[in-house]
Design an enzyme around this catalytic site. Structure first.
Site, PDB file in Angstrom:
ATOM      1  N   CYS A   1      46.885-121.040 -21.586  1.00 19.80           N
ATOM      2  CA  CYS A   1      46.064-120.689 -20.415  1.00 19.80           C
ATOM      3  C   CYS A   1      44.796-121.545 -20.438  1.00 19.80           C
ATOM      4  CB  CYS A   1      45.701-119.208 -20.469  1.00 19.80           C
ATOM      5  SG  CYS A   1      44.445-118.728 -19.267  1.00 19.80           S
TER       6      CYS A   1
ATOM      7  N   ASP B   1      12.311 -88.728 -23.183  1.00 14.26           N
ATOM      8  CA  ASP B   1      12.947 -88.655 -21.871  1.00 14.26           C
ATOM      9  C   ASP B   1      13.841 -87.422 -21.843  1.00 14.26           C
ATOM     10  OD1 ASP B   1      13.570 -89.305 -19.347  1.00 14.26           O
ATOM     11  OD2 ASP B   1      14.911 -90.965 -19.835  1.00 14.26           O
TER      12      ASP B   1
ATOM     13  N   LYS C   1       7.062 -90.876 -25.547  1.00 12.20           N
ATOM     14  CA  LYS C   1       7.239 -90.067 -24.347  1.00 12.20           C
ATOM     15  C   LYS C   1       8.735 -89.803 -24.225  1.00 12.20           C
ATOM     16  CE  LYS C   1       6.179 -89.996 -19.386  1.00 12.20           C
ATOM     17  NZ  LYS C   1       7.078 -88.923 -19.201  1.00 12.20           N
TER      18      LYS C   1
ATOM     19  N   TYR D   1       5.271 -80.941 -29.321  1.00 12.23           N
ATOM     20  CA  TYR D   1       4.147 -81.877 -29.276  1.00 12.23           C
ATOM     21  C   TYR D   1       2.816 -81.278 -28.844  1.00 12.23           C
ATOM     22  CZ  TYR D   1       5.706 -82.393 -24.389  1.00 12.23           C
ATOM     23  OH  TYR D   1       6.107 -82.168 -23.114  1.00 12.23           O
TER      24      TYR D   1
ATOM     25  N   GLU E   1       2.080 -91.137 -29.087  1.00 11.70           N
ATOM     26  CA  GLU E   1       3.342 -90.443 -29.375  1.00 11.70           C
ATOM     27  C   GLU E   1       4.433 -90.987 -28.466  1.00 11.70           C
ATOM     28  OE1 GLU E   1       2.820 -86.321 -28.431  1.00 11.70           O
ATOM     29  OE2 GLU E   1       0.847 -86.273 -29.372  1.00 11.70           O
TER      30      GLU E   1
ATOM     31  N   CYS F   1      45.828-118.236 -14.983  1.00  9.85           N
ATOM     32  CA  CYS F   1      47.082-118.997 -15.067  1.00  9.85           C
ATOM     33  C   CYS F   1      48.276-118.215 -14.531  1.00  9.85           C
ATOM     34  CB  CYS F   1      47.335-119.439 -16.505  1.00  9.85           C
ATOM     35  SG  CYS F   1      47.755-118.061 -17.586  1.00  9.85           S
TER      36      CYS F   1
ATOM     37  N   TYR G   1      12.653 -93.883  -8.200  1.00  9.93           N
ATOM     38  CA  TYR G   1      11.895 -92.838  -7.508  1.00  9.93           C
ATOM     39  C   TYR G   1      10.396 -93.048  -7.729  1.00  9.93           C
ATOM     40  CZ  TYR G   1      10.297 -88.320  -5.825  1.00  9.93           C
ATOM     41  OH  TYR G   1       9.659 -87.339  -5.132  1.00  9.93           O
ATOM     42  N   ASP G   2      10.026 -93.262  -8.995  1.00 10.29           N
ATOM     43  CA  ASP G   2       8.613 -93.470  -9.340  1.00 10.29           C
ATOM     44  C   ASP G   2       8.018 -94.631  -8.553  1.00 10.29           C
ATOM     45  OD1 ASP G   2       8.713 -91.424 -11.099  1.00 10.29           O
ATOM     46  OD2 ASP G   2       8.749 -92.672 -12.920  1.00 10.29           O
TER      47      ASP G   2
ATOM     48  N   LYS H   1       4.312 -96.345 -19.462  1.00 10.80           N
ATOM     49  CA  LYS H   1       5.757 -96.385 -19.175  1.00 10.80           C
ATOM     50  C   LYS H   1       6.316 -97.782 -19.397  1.00 10.80           C
ATOM     51  CE  LYS H   1       6.913 -93.150 -16.059  1.00 10.80           C
ATOM     52  NZ  LYS H   1       7.952 -92.325 -15.756  1.00 10.80           N
TER      53      LYS H   1
ATOM     54  N   SER I   1       1.138 -82.428 -15.909  1.00  9.24           N
ATOM     55  CA  SER I   1       1.914 -83.656 -16.031  1.00  9.24           C
ATOM     56  C   SER I   1       1.001 -84.771 -16.538  1.00  9.24           C
ATOM     57  CB  SER I   1       2.501 -83.966 -14.665  1.00  9.24           C
ATOM     58  OG  SER I   1       3.336 -85.067 -14.764  1.00  9.24           O
ATOM     59  N   LEU I   2       1.372 -86.001 -16.359  1.00 14.08           N
ATOM     60  CA  LEU I   2       0.567 -87.108 -16.889  1.00 14.08           C
ATOM     61  C   LEU I   2       0.430 -88.221 -15.873  1.00 14.08           C
ATOM     62  CD1 LEU I   2       2.130 -87.590 -20.442  1.00 14.08           C
ATOM     63  CD2 LEU I   2      -0.190 -86.840 -19.969  1.00 14.08           C
TER      64      LEU I   2
ATOM     65  N   CYS J   1      46.002-111.973 -21.641  1.00 12.86           N
ATOM     66  CA  CYS J   1      46.865-113.004 -21.077  1.00 12.86           C
ATOM     67  C   CYS J   1      47.776-113.484 -22.199  1.00 12.86           C
ATOM     68  CB  CYS J   1      46.002-114.147 -20.553  1.00 12.86           C
ATOM     69  SG  CYS J   1      46.915-115.669 -20.274  1.00 12.86           S
TER      70      CYS J   1
ATOM     71  N   CYS K   1      47.506-112.870 -15.313  1.00 16.61           N
ATOM     72  CA  CYS K   1      46.226-113.486 -15.662  1.00 16.61           C
ATOM     73  C   CYS K   1      45.592-114.098 -14.413  1.00 16.61           C
ATOM     74  CB  CYS K   1      46.465-114.557 -16.723  1.00 16.61           C
ATOM     75  SG  CYS K   1      45.004-115.572 -17.015  1.00 16.61           S
TER      76      CYS K   1
END
Ligand code: IVH
Length: 681
Positions: A439, A121, A119, A233, A117, A419, A39-40, A322, A85-86, A434, A416
């Site tokens: 084999c 998620d 980030k 934070y 620091e 074989c 998306y970013d 990021k 936001s950032l 198997c 398998c």
């Protein structure tokens, strides 16, 4: 960059459509079909396009909207200050560009301090404390209005309900608004999924979305079932005095009782040090107990940061660095079973090629067939693929929301794929395998393993060489390696005289490796070098091991019943017995003289020990080895059955537990006296 305005306009329209749809899927339907990183990327592409062609910027552009995660049916809270936001940075140059931009607004030659620091998620939350009591908790929402999630946040154990938590902690201002992030610790998310698996419920795929869902539950009892954590934070607002720097703010938050990311917070006064730290952190991130998607670099002095102001919704005084995205979505085209050296069939995803953290991924691990069923993965699904650090890329799970209805279920193979022999599965085990010891794929894989560094370490022979020798009919099993001659090898492509000479001498040397290496290299299910060492200590010869009974094998500490029967079954196969005879004929070492340790004793027989803290002279492993040499056992946790806890410097909770249960304590010297040992200073 598009060549013409009309091309740019077409691309912008396409990006509008895609971003609006993905934003709706994410925020309204709670069912995104692409990752946040993807998306970013689209979002940034549009932003760049609008910067180059300002005419394309329209009020309905997705870039003009402050992101919102408001849920229509929850009570609303108006934030006292906008929840910002950032801006993002993706490399060192982006970070330098940020510093240059803010430099233009600052007095010349001003020196800045920076706090770096993690980030997190997770999800932003804003907590209001009145006279030290938590009175309100809200999500970020659209930055101005958020959802009231107070009852849910109260269930989170790391959120202090009253501050300061400890008596003697700093007294907070009469009103304090704290910002932090709610998330799952990795281990809590894993245990939540283990619980889901135990109850045969579908597994959660994405920790962040699961945390978001948990926080927005209407019934806080449901939230309480989900082990969420919060890290603090920032201080957003206060009636009263608060620290003047970010560094002091973090310490203040910790001192009043918040969890802060102490292990990953650093202060710098040189931007190049910040950059070096940030770029190197991509590796360290995996050692943290929570998921992060980058680092936040903040100007330490709050007054300076405030003066720098805001662009759009991003304060200039901080920037998010990021990491390259580790997850991407793509289509699962097929699932093939890979045959391993012990015959285990590992389902492998064949993917529409996708670029993840710097490489194109075409195949990914699906681990095992039980997990495919638990995660409800179908062929044709859009799936999330993860490539993290050194880990082999794997399929995290399907994007259910993207299903068309034409996807097919995945079943374990009945024969398998190489074989066509029967496939079997042991009760209580996840792996299908198997059953044919001959084999061709099993044989090839096993020989590859046999010559590898972890096994007999035959230098100069790798996967390609082994496959070539098999194709040419020069070897049919591991033992044939030991009778290869220069005349056979010289005509092969890539085998010059010197190489042949070296190879033959390393084959010669491999005949005399420790016996455990040979046994570990045979390809018996469950028997690697570690288990092989247990076997050698007990039996000393392959001859003795070959006639061992299951009951006897099971008495060896560290040996499970499946492994015990796998060993007996392996030696029952004529092909395998013939292999051992060929080894013998070729002069491969099949015995290990027992080493008699004169200093060993049984004075600690029947006693269990727990080690805690750092001992003055002995490393942990050395202490453990000594205790075992004298017949004692070392375990990890203290219980009433523990005979002694051996205490070193900076001993932790195990010491407390021992005192609580009245388990006798020993220091290093006491332990040595007990065993009649001394240490070399
Ligand atoms: S500071 C005004 N610090 O990242 C300052 N944010 O991309 C903005 N985040 O919405 C926040 N860890 O939810 C800050 N250590 C951290 C953070 C952090 C995670 C989130 C936050 C914000 C998003 C911006």
């Amino acid at each position: 960059m598009p060549a013409s305005l009309s091309e740019a306009a077409a691309r912008a329209a396409e990006l509008h459509r895609a971003l609006h749809e993905h934003s709706y899927r994410y925020h309204v339907l709670h069912a995104p079909i692409i990752t946040d990183g993807e998306y970013d990327k689209l979002f940034n592409e549009l932003k760049a396009l609008e910067a180059d062609y300002p005419d394309l910027l329209t009020p309905d552009s997705p870039t003009q909207r402050v992101g919102s995660d408001l849920q229509s049916d929850m009570p609303k809270v108006e934030h006292v200050v906008p929840i910002l936001s950032l801006g993002n940075a993706y490399d060192g140059d982006d970070i330098r560009a940020w510093r240059e931009r803010i430099g233009r607004l600052l007095p010349e030659n001003v020196r800045l301090e920076y706090v770096v620091e993690p980030k997190f998620d997770g999800l932003s939350v804003v907590l209001t404390y009145i006279d030290g009591v938590l009175t309100l908790a809200a999500t970020r929402g659209n930055g101005e209005v958020g959802d009231d999630v107070t009852p849910n946040v109260r269930t989170i154990r790391t959120v202090p309900l009253r501050i300061p938590v400890a008596s003697g902690g700093p007294i907070p201002p009469a009103r304090l608004v704290v910002r932090g992030e709610v998330l799952f610790l990795k281990r809590d998310f894993e245990s939540l999924n283990r619980r889901m698996a135990d109850e045969d419920l579908p597994l959660f795929v994405n920790a962040r979305n699961t945390a978001s869902g948990a926080l927005k539950q209407k019934d806080p009892r449901v939230t309480a079932q989900r082990p969420l954590t919060m890290y603090g934070y920032a201080i957003m607002d206060a009636d009263g005095e608060v620290p003047a720097t970010q560094w002091d703010t973090l310490h203040f938050l910790r001192n009043v009782g918040f969890l802060t990311a102490d292990e990953a917070i650093r202060r710098f006064d040189d931007l190049e040090d910040v950059i070096a730290y940030a770029l190197a952190f991509d590796v360290r991130r995996h050692d943290l107990p929570y998921e992060i998607d980058g680092l936040v670099i903040k100007v330490n002095d709050h007054a300076t940061a405030l003066d720098l102001g805001i662009v759009g919704k991003d304060p200039r005084g901080a920037v998010a660095y990021k990491f390259p995205a580790e997850e991407a979505t793509t289509r699962l085209l097929d699932v093939v079973a890979n045959v391993g050296r012990t015959g285990v069939l590992t389902p492998t995803a064949v993917l529409e090629p996708v670029f993840v953290s710097g490489v194109t991924v075409r195949q990914a691990s699906l681990h095992n067939y039980d997990l495919i069923a638990q995660k409800d993965i179908h062929i044709g699904d859009t799936v999330i693929v993860k490539r993290s650090g050194e880990v082999i890329p794997y399929v995290v799970g399907p994007v259910i929301a993207a299903r068309a209805g034409t996807e097919c279920t995945i079943t374990p193979p009945e024969v398998c794929p190489v074989c066509e022999s029967a496939v079997a599965r042991d009760e209580g085990e996840v792996a299908y395998y198997c059953t044919n010891p001959a084999c061709p794929e099993r044989v090839a894989r096993n020989i590859e393993y046999f010559v590898s560094r972890g096994a007999l370490d035959i230098e100069g022979l790798g996967e390609r060489g082994v496959r070539l020798l098999l194709e040419q009919g020069l070897i049919r099993d591991e033992a044939d390696l030991f009778t290869l001659t220069a005349d056979q090898l010289m005509p092969l492509e890539g085998f010059a005289e010197k190489k042949v000479e070296n190879l033959l001498s390393s084959i010669q040397a491999a005949k005399d490796r420790p016996l455990a290496r040979l046994i570990g290299a045979l390809g018996i299910r469950g028997v690697g070098v570690t288990v092989a060492e247990l076997l050698v200590r007990h039996y000393h010869t392959v001859e003795a091991l070959a006639v061992a009974a299951v009951e006897e094998l099971e008495t060896i500490a560290g040996m499970g019943p499946h492994t015990a029967s796998a060993i007996v079954e392996w030696f029952a196969v004529p092909r395998n017995r013939a292999l051992i005879e060929k080894f013998r004929a070729a002069g491969v070492r099949l015995i290990e003289e027992p080493v008699v340790d004169e200093t060993a004793s049984d004075v600690l027989d029947g006693l269990t020990f727990v080690l805690t803290g750092t001992l003055p002279n002995l490393q942990r492993n050395a202490a453990k080895a000594l205790i075992e040499k004298h017949g004692g056992r070392v375990t990890g946790s203290v219980s009433k059955k523990t005979s002694y806890v051996v205490v070193g410097d900076e001993a932790g909770s195990k010491l407390e537990k021992a005192q609580e249960l009245g388990v006798p304590l020993l220091d290093e010297a006491g332990l040595l006296v007990l065993m009649g040992e001394t240490v070399d200073e």
